[in-house]
Design a protein around this motif. Structure first.
Motif, PDB file in Angstrom:
ATOM      1  N   ALA A  46       0.842  -1.199   0.000  1.00  8.16           N
ATOM      2  CA  ALA A  46       0.000   0.000   0.000  1.00  8.16           C
ATOM      3  C   ALA A  46       0.873   1.244   0.000  1.00  8.16           C
ATOM      4  N   TRP A  47       0.607   2.127  -0.944  1.00 11.59           N
ATOM      5  CA  TRP A  47       1.255   3.434  -0.997  1.00 11.59           C
ATOM      6  C   TRP A  47       0.215   4.461  -0.568  1.00 11.59           C
ATOM      7  N   ASN A  48       0.596   5.338   0.358  1.00 13.51           N
ATOM      8  CA  ASN A  48      -0.303   6.439   0.693  1.00 13.51           C
ATOM      9  C   ASN A  48       0.474   7.743   0.744  1.00 13.51           C
ATOM     10  N   LYS A  49      -0.271   8.813   0.777  1.00  7.43           N
ATOM     11  CA  LYS A  49       0.315  10.156   0.833  1.00  7.43           C
ATOM     12  C   LYS A  49      -0.085  10.760   2.170  1.00  7.43           C
ATOM     13  N   ARG A  50       0.903  11.289   2.880  1.00  7.90           N
ATOM     14  CA  ARG A  50       0.601  11.906   4.177  1.00  7.90           C
ATOM     15  C   ARG A  50      -0.427  13.009   4.014  1.00  7.90           C
ATOM     16  N   GLY A  51      -1.387  13.011   4.933  1.00  9.68           N
ATOM     17  CA  GLY A  51      -2.413  14.049   4.915  1.00  9.68           C
ATOM     18  C   GLY A  51      -3.613  13.691   4.054  1.00  9.68           C
ATOM     19  N   MET A  52      -3.536  12.577   3.333  1.00 11.82           N
ATOM     20  CA  MET A  52      -4.656  12.165   2.487  1.00 11.82           C
ATOM     21  C   MET A  52      -5.605  11.299   3.309  1.00 11.82           C
ATOM     22  N   ASN A  53      -6.879  11.316   2.986  1.00 16.13           N
ATOM     23  CA  ASN A  53      -7.882  10.521   3.672  1.00 16.13           C
ATOM     24  C   ASN A  53      -7.414   9.068   3.752  1.00 16.13           C
TER      25      ASN A  53
END
Length: 196
Positions: A46-53
């Motif tokens: 899983a890749w996520n972006k800080r501050g994203m829902n």
């Protein structure tokens, strides 16, 4: 009758030290690197972006395939694995057609399962981070290019200053010389010194 128990070992691998930094121009592709283990079965990538829902991801991979239903709408159709076979533990993703809004810190989370039967182990998470900066077209400069541009600007500025000083000195010399010549031409000796 003897029952056979399965031993489940959990191993935590700490986050990779340091943070990769990537800078691209808007519209270009950005590769966000993540290196995982070379052995074992990936249970989740899983890749996520800080501050994203947190309900949505930049990229979500499970059961040997990506899941677009868990992907944030702003990333749909723009993200793919750098290596679809994940050879050598390469968990990198490519973000296509970047925008300035893509700027931020991205985290790669990987969970593995290795071994089988009694030797089955679950490695819950490996995390790496990449800082992405997307700049408007024509504004990408490396640190070296910025320093070089600054040096060139300094040299040009000093050269122009020297030329202005030389021109000003030349003007002053020309003006003073002409003033002296004019005074000499307009000089009339006293009457008693003039020949009659």
């Amino acid at each position: 009758m003897e029952s056979l128990g399965v031993v489940l070992l959990l191993t935590v691998i700490p986050a990779q030290t340091g943070q990769d930094e990537v800078q691209v121009e808007a519209g270009a592709d950005a590769t966000l690197d993540c290196q995982g283990l070379t052995e074992g079965t990936i249970t989740v990538l899983a890749w996520n972006k800080r501050g994203m829902n947190s309900v949505y991801y930049v990229f979500f991979y499970r059961e040997d395939r990506p899941y677009n239903t868990f992907q944030h709408p702003s990333f749909q159709g723009r993200v793919e694995l750098g290596d679809p076979q994940l050879k050598g533990g390469n968990m990198s993703i490519i973000l296509h057609n970047t925008t300035v809004n893509d700027t931020g810190t991205y985290e790669c989370h990987i969970s593995y399962q290795s071994g089988s039967g009694r030797d089955k182990r679950v490695i819950p998470e490996i995390i790496s981070e990449t800082s992405l900066k997307v700049v408007p077209t024509g504004q990408t400069h490396t640190e070296g290019e910025r320093k070089e541009a600054g040096s060139v600007g300094l040299i040009v500025g000093l050269s122009l200053s020297a030329l202005v000083l030389i021109a000003a000195a030349g003007f002053v010399i020309f003006f003073v010389k002409n003033l002296i010549l004019q005074r000499q031409d307009s000089y009339q000796p006293p009457v008693e010194l003039q020949r009659v």
